[in-house]
Write a protein that holds these residues in place. Sequence first.
Motif, PDB file in Angstrom:
ATOM      1  N   GLU A 113     -32.651 -22.116 -13.534  1.00 33.76           N
ATOM      2  CA  GLU A 113     -31.248 -22.256 -13.933  1.00 33.76           C
ATOM      3  C   GLU A 113     -30.872 -21.219 -14.989  1.00 33.76           C
ATOM      4  N   THR A 114     -31.784 -20.976 -15.946  1.00 36.94           N
ATOM      5  CA  THR A 114     -31.529 -19.981 -16.981  1.00 36.94           C
ATOM      6  C   THR A 114     -31.376 -18.593 -16.377  1.00 36.94           C
ATOM      7  N   ARG A 115     -32.265 -18.255 -15.434  1.00 39.64           N
ATOM      8  CA  ARG A 115     -32.199 -16.936 -14.798  1.00 39.64           C
ATOM      9  C   ARG A 115     -30.930 -16.769 -13.985  1.00 39.64           C
ATOM     10  N   VAL A 116     -30.562 -17.803 -13.226  1.00 33.27           N
ATOM     11  CA  VAL A 116     -29.343 -17.728 -12.404  1.00 33.27           C
ATOM     12  C   VAL A 116     -28.118 -17.571 -13.290  1.00 33.27           C
ATOM     13  N   ARG A 117     -28.066 -18.357 -14.369  1.00 32.49           N
ATOM     14  CA  ARG A 117     -26.922 -18.283 -15.272  1.00 32.49           C
ATOM     15  C   ARG A 117     -26.847 -16.907 -15.932  1.00 32.49           C
ATOM     16  N   SER A 118     -28.010 -16.389 -16.376  1.00 33.24           N
ATOM     17  CA  SER A 118     -28.038 -15.078 -17.014  1.00 33.24           C
ATOM     18  C   SER A 118     -27.575 -13.993 -16.051  1.00 33.24           C
ATOM     19  N   ARG A 119     -28.040 -14.075 -14.796  1.00 35.51           N
ATOM     20  CA  ARG A 119     -27.637 -13.090 -13.798  1.00 35.51           C
ATOM     21  C   ARG A 119     -26.148 -13.186 -13.507  1.00 35.51           C
ATOM     22  N   ARG A 120     -25.641 -14.420 -13.436  1.00 35.46           N
ATOM     23  CA  ARG A 120     -24.216 -14.613 -13.161  1.00 35.46           C
ATOM     24  C   ARG A 120     -23.352 -14.008 -14.268  1.00 35.46           C
ATOM     25  N   VAL A 121     -23.754 -14.239 -15.519  1.00 35.56           N
ATOM     26  CA  VAL A 121     -23.013 -13.678 -16.649  1.00 35.56           C
ATOM     27  C   VAL A 121     -23.102 -12.159 -16.651  1.00 35.56           C
ATOM     28  N   SER A 122     -24.314 -11.627 -16.362  1.00 34.49           N
ATOM     29  CA  SER A 122     -24.491 -10.180 -16.329  1.00 34.49           C
ATOM     30  C   SER A 122     -23.628  -9.546 -15.251  1.00 34.49           C
ATOM     31  N   ASP A 123     -23.588 -10.153 -14.066  1.00 31.91           N
ATOM     32  CA  ASP A 123     -22.758  -9.624 -12.978  1.00 31.91           C
ATOM     33  C   ASP A 123     -21.279  -9.686 -13.328  1.00 31.91           C
ATOM     34  N   TRP A 124     -20.889 -10.744 -14.021  1.00 32.44           N
ATOM     35  CA  TRP A 124     -19.484 -10.879 -14.421  1.00 32.44           C
ATOM     36  C   TRP A 124     -19.088  -9.751 -15.368  1.00 32.44           C
ATOM     37  N   HIS A 125     -19.951  -9.470 -16.346  1.00 29.40           N
ATOM     38  CA  HIS A 125     -19.650  -8.384 -17.281  1.00 29.40           C
ATOM     39  C   HIS A 125     -19.641  -7.028 -16.570  1.00 29.40           C
ATOM     40  N   TRP A 126     -20.572  -6.831 -15.625  1.00 31.83           N
ATOM     41  CA  TRP A 126     -20.603  -5.561 -14.899  1.00 31.83           C
ATOM     42  C   TRP A 126     -19.331  -5.364 -14.081  1.00 31.83           C
ATOM     43  N   ASN A 139     -21.830  -0.155 -19.928  1.00 35.23           N
ATOM     44  CA  ASN A 139     -22.258  -1.542 -19.772  1.00 35.23           C
ATOM     45  C   ASN A 139     -23.761  -1.617 -19.973  1.00 35.23           C
ATOM     46  N   ARG A 140     -24.192  -2.442 -20.948  1.00 37.29           N
ATOM     47  CA  ARG A 140     -25.604  -2.651 -21.256  1.00 37.29           C
ATOM     48  C   ARG A 140     -26.342  -1.332 -21.461  1.00 37.29           C
ATOM     49  N   GLY A 141     -25.744  -0.458 -22.248  1.00 35.86           N
ATOM     50  CA  GLY A 141     -26.414   0.775 -22.639  1.00 35.86           C
ATOM     51  C   GLY A 141     -26.373   1.883 -21.609  1.00 35.86           C
ATOM     52  N   SER A 192     -29.675  12.477 -32.986  1.00 30.80           N
ATOM     53  CA  SER A 192     -30.861  12.283 -32.165  1.00 30.80           C
ATOM     54  C   SER A 192     -30.580  11.151 -31.189  1.00 30.80           C
ATOM     55  N   PRO A 193     -31.253  11.111 -30.024  1.00 30.92           N
ATOM     56  CA  PRO A 193     -30.951  10.087 -29.018  1.00 30.92           C
ATOM     57  C   PRO A 193     -31.035   8.665 -29.543  1.00 30.92           C
ATOM     58  N   GLY A 194     -31.972   8.388 -30.452  1.00 31.34           N
ATOM     59  CA  GLY A 194     -32.148   7.029 -30.943  1.00 31.34           C
ATOM     60  C   GLY A 194     -30.995   6.517 -31.777  1.00 31.34           C
ATOM     61  N   SER A 195     -30.092   7.409 -32.230  1.00 32.48           N
ATOM     62  CA  SER A 195     -28.980   6.993 -33.069  1.00 32.48           C
ATOM     63  C   SER A 195     -27.714   6.717 -32.269  1.00 32.48           C
ATOM     64  N   LEU A 196     -27.672   7.137 -31.026  1.00 27.53           N
ATOM     65  CA  LEU A 196     -26.446   7.051 -30.246  1.00 27.53           C
ATOM     66  C   LEU A 196     -26.076   5.619 -29.899  1.00 27.53           C
ATOM     67  N   ARG A 230     -27.997   2.017 -29.245  1.00 32.56           N
ATOM     68  CA  ARG A 230     -27.917   1.078 -30.363  1.00 32.56           C
ATOM     69  C   ARG A 230     -26.827   0.023 -30.176  1.00 32.56           C
ATOM     70  N   GLY A 231     -26.002   0.160 -29.146  1.00 31.95           N
ATOM     71  CA  GLY A 231     -24.892  -0.765 -28.968  1.00 31.95           C
ATOM     72  C   GLY A 231     -25.330  -2.104 -28.397  1.00 31.95           C
ATOM     73  N   SER A 232     -24.385  -3.012 -28.267  1.00 34.34           N
ATOM     74  CA  SER A 232     -24.672  -4.359 -27.769  1.00 34.34           C
ATOM     75  C   SER A 232     -25.237  -4.296 -26.355  1.00 34.34           C
ATOM     76  N   GLY A 233     -26.374  -4.963 -26.149  1.00 33.65           N
ATOM     77  CA  GLY A 233     -26.974  -5.028 -24.815  1.00 33.65           C
ATOM     78  C   GLY A 233     -27.764  -3.804 -24.433  1.00 33.65           C
ATOM     79  N   ALA A 234     -27.814  -2.793 -25.302  1.00 37.72           N
ATOM     80  CA  ALA A 234     -28.512  -1.560 -24.961  1.00 37.72           C
ATOM     81  C   ALA A 234     -30.016  -1.741 -25.114  1.00 37.72           C
ATOM     82  N   PRO A 235     -30.807  -1.087 -24.247  1.00 36.28           N
ATOM     83  CA  PRO A 235     -32.265  -1.174 -24.402  1.00 36.28           C
ATOM     84  C   PRO A 235     -32.702  -0.467 -25.664  1.00 36.28           C
ATOM     85  N   ARG A 236     -33.597  -1.077 -26.409  1.00 36.94           N
ATOM     86  CA  ARG A 236     -34.069  -0.488 -27.653  1.00 36.94           C
ATOM     87  C   ARG A 236     -35.172   0.520 -27.393  1.00 36.94           C
ATOM     88  N   LEU A 237     -35.184   1.592 -28.170  1.00 38.41           N
ATOM     89  CA  LEU A 237     -36.255   2.579 -28.086  1.00 38.41           C
ATOM     90  C   LEU A 237     -37.458   2.036 -28.841  1.00 38.41           C
TER      91      LEU A 237
END
Length: 444
Positions: free
Chosen positions: A151-164, A249-251, A284-288, A292-299
Amino acid sequence: MNQHVVRDPSELIPVVSYARTSEDSRQRDGHGVRYQLRINERIAHEQGCIVVAAYSDNGRSASKEGVLRPGFDRLVADLARGHIDGGQRVDGVVCVADDRLYRRAEDLSRFLAALTSRPGRIHVDPQGVRDPYSQEGLLQAVRSLEVAVTETRVRSRRVSDWHWARAAEGVPHSGPRPFGRQQDRITLHPAEAKLVEQAISDRIAGKAVRAIAADWCDLGVTGTRGGRANAQTVTQIITAPRVCGYRANRGELLLIPDTGQPVRGQWEPIVVPDQWHAVCATFSPGSLYLHRGSGAPRLTGQKRMAPRHLATGFLRCGAQRHDGTLCRGSLCAQKGRSKKSPYVYSCRSCGRCSISGPLADEALERLVFSEDRGAAKPPQLLRDRWRSGEMGLEEKRKVVASVVTRCIVRPGVKGAPSWDHSRVEPLPERPRQAGWRYAEPTGP
């Protein structure tokens, strides 16, 4: 007609009650956990039990790693020791649903270990009394965990798809309004948009981002949530793709599949794309923002570079601000323009103070081996190894740190001797302290 059965309290099984909600963002009154606890009391009564203690975690997720749940932790502790604070024995737990207790395997393991730490315990839910020791009871708990995880995975995917989907149509970001725009997130905020545009131009021209942040602070500029400007927030603001009308969206910068061109947002841009690319190239790339924004993958896996100069981290700016106070920003090493000063220490906060690197290092060395009364002086052995060249930079910095806390650097004066060691002084951190680490008294 239902008959009310009155039982002897000594015959009732003492259980503890637990309730949890993931969110309480609207009413913020804890009504969700309160209702669950009331239902738990009814269930306990129906099954011949009595609630002797209640625990709750309001507005706390059980599926996210690292979220603290004090109520659950206390529940597990009391089950493990077999009684509550008053000494009352505990023979089980009651809860409206398993996913209120656990949504992660780690929490299920902790809960079952504590519950079954003593014989004869029960687990009560709306379906009745469960035996946590039997194979069927264990399988039921595992099945509940699998359902919760799915249920957690389905809900997370649903929210992610909605934002995309929103992002692909160029709809503005949700959440607090971005700096530079009105509440509709589309119309430009006249004053803030000008600040962002000027900051991008200044950065492209070579101005330090800390100096830009200091200028904003001097003007009394605050973020959309009331915070003071700093280098990190300014960097994210001016490198965010939204400043030139692009949507991320998400970095990741969203592209139109047919053309490969960036998706354009529905809002007014502050600068043109060429300016956005130019300002991003100064970091540098790590500062962009895209890192660094919301949902972005961390280095990850990046190691901080070791200081390459003696005085790095010890110097503070002594320039005066507009209100008469000292800046006290960190002086950072930068490339110099002469053979005599191949590197300089400059303030990135205000940009109004700099000093020759070799001069600052030499002045710091003089302070370390100063004969001033009361200063903690290194042993003669360290002094000899320093001056003979046997001591490396890392060890020298440790010696400095053992003697001097920080040093203030006064701005230079035109026409004054270039090698003025008195510009570097120990910086007081507390009243009546001269910036030294005092040595233990050696005599009367």
